[in-house]
Design a protein around this motif. Sequence first.
Motif, short mmCIF file in Angstrom:
data_model
loop_
_atom_site.label_atom_id
_atom_site.label_comp_id
_atom_site.label_asym_id
_atom_site.label_seq_id
_atom_site.Cartn_x
_atom_site.Cartn_y
_atom_site.Cartn_z
N ASN A 203 -12.57 0.06 0.00
CA ASN A 203 -11.27 0.41 -0.01
C ASN A 203 -11.35 0.99 1.76
N LEU A 208 -8.16 -4.01 0.12
CA LEU A 208 -9.63 -3.64 -0.50
C LEU A 208 -9.78 -5.00 -1.08
N VAL A 222 -5.65 -0.09 -9.19
CA VAL A 222 -5.48 0.60 -8.05
C VAL A 222 -3.61 0.08 -7.44
#
Length: 319
Positions: A203, A208, A222
């Motif tokens: 990330n 990411l 996420v």
Amino acid sequence: MTFIEELIIDSSFNLSKHPNPSLWQEGQHAYQIQFECMASNCSILIECEAFELVKTAAKNAIIEAWRIEYKYSRYQKNNTFSDIHSTPDCWQKLDNESAQLMIFANHAYNASQGLFDITSGILREAWTFNGNDKLPLQNQIDALLPYVGWKKLAWSTEAPEQLKIPLGMELDFGGIGKEYAVDKVLTICCQTLASKSAAILVNCGGDLTCSGVRLNGESWKVGIESISRHNKAQQIIALSSGALATSGDSKRFLLKDGIRYSHVLNPITGWPITDAPRSITVAAPTCINAGIIATLALLQGKHAESFLASIKTPYWLYN
């Protein structure tokens, strides 16, 4: 989460501005490495039983990220960026990595019908996007526009390693550099940990990518950052493969007379794109592809969502 140690990296690059990366243990055989790169807070999450190999992978990956940052930074001297611009109006030979980035930039330019143009970075001399209210004068923009234009470069896909830049023009790899670095960091980690079972998530400032599912078979969770609440998630996404990248103006904008001007500029007019969403997140197999799709969508302004629908890729759009 328990702090373990600072990762002391003996890098040959002049990157003393970076603090040493830190290594944290999140659980049994689960580690988070935090570092800074390309003006972003970055992290690598690694699940693996081989702790010493995890440290090696992290060090190798961070050095790779810093190498890319140093190589294409306009703030460094004696790097590839400065070399490219040191001999205007002369033919020069690019290394393979730079030539491949030029090919990618050319594809993005054509796909956007000229709206994504890595020669437009020079427009920053007129614009400052830090939340202030200072609009440039039109004559300031007009003075820069003659030095913007991909097709003004002497370059072609037939000989991508050959380049001649007209005097006064400048390339800016910032629009693709961070996402490219994210992909490279994942590749380095995967190569270093290839002999072990490992799960990896990289990330860099919200862009990411991952190596696959976690060791327990679950997806990575996420968040997409909220456009109105700092450090809060707008939405949580389960990521089991590929990459996510976000483009928007939540942190870089100009506010004047109630009008919000995005940092994403139209290279033809020199002015910000209008009526664009505040944030666009795109999923794709690689971070550099996710990033360019998100940026191309933002460049469509009010037509961003119809553009994304035509691409047929997962996306999340917020106004």
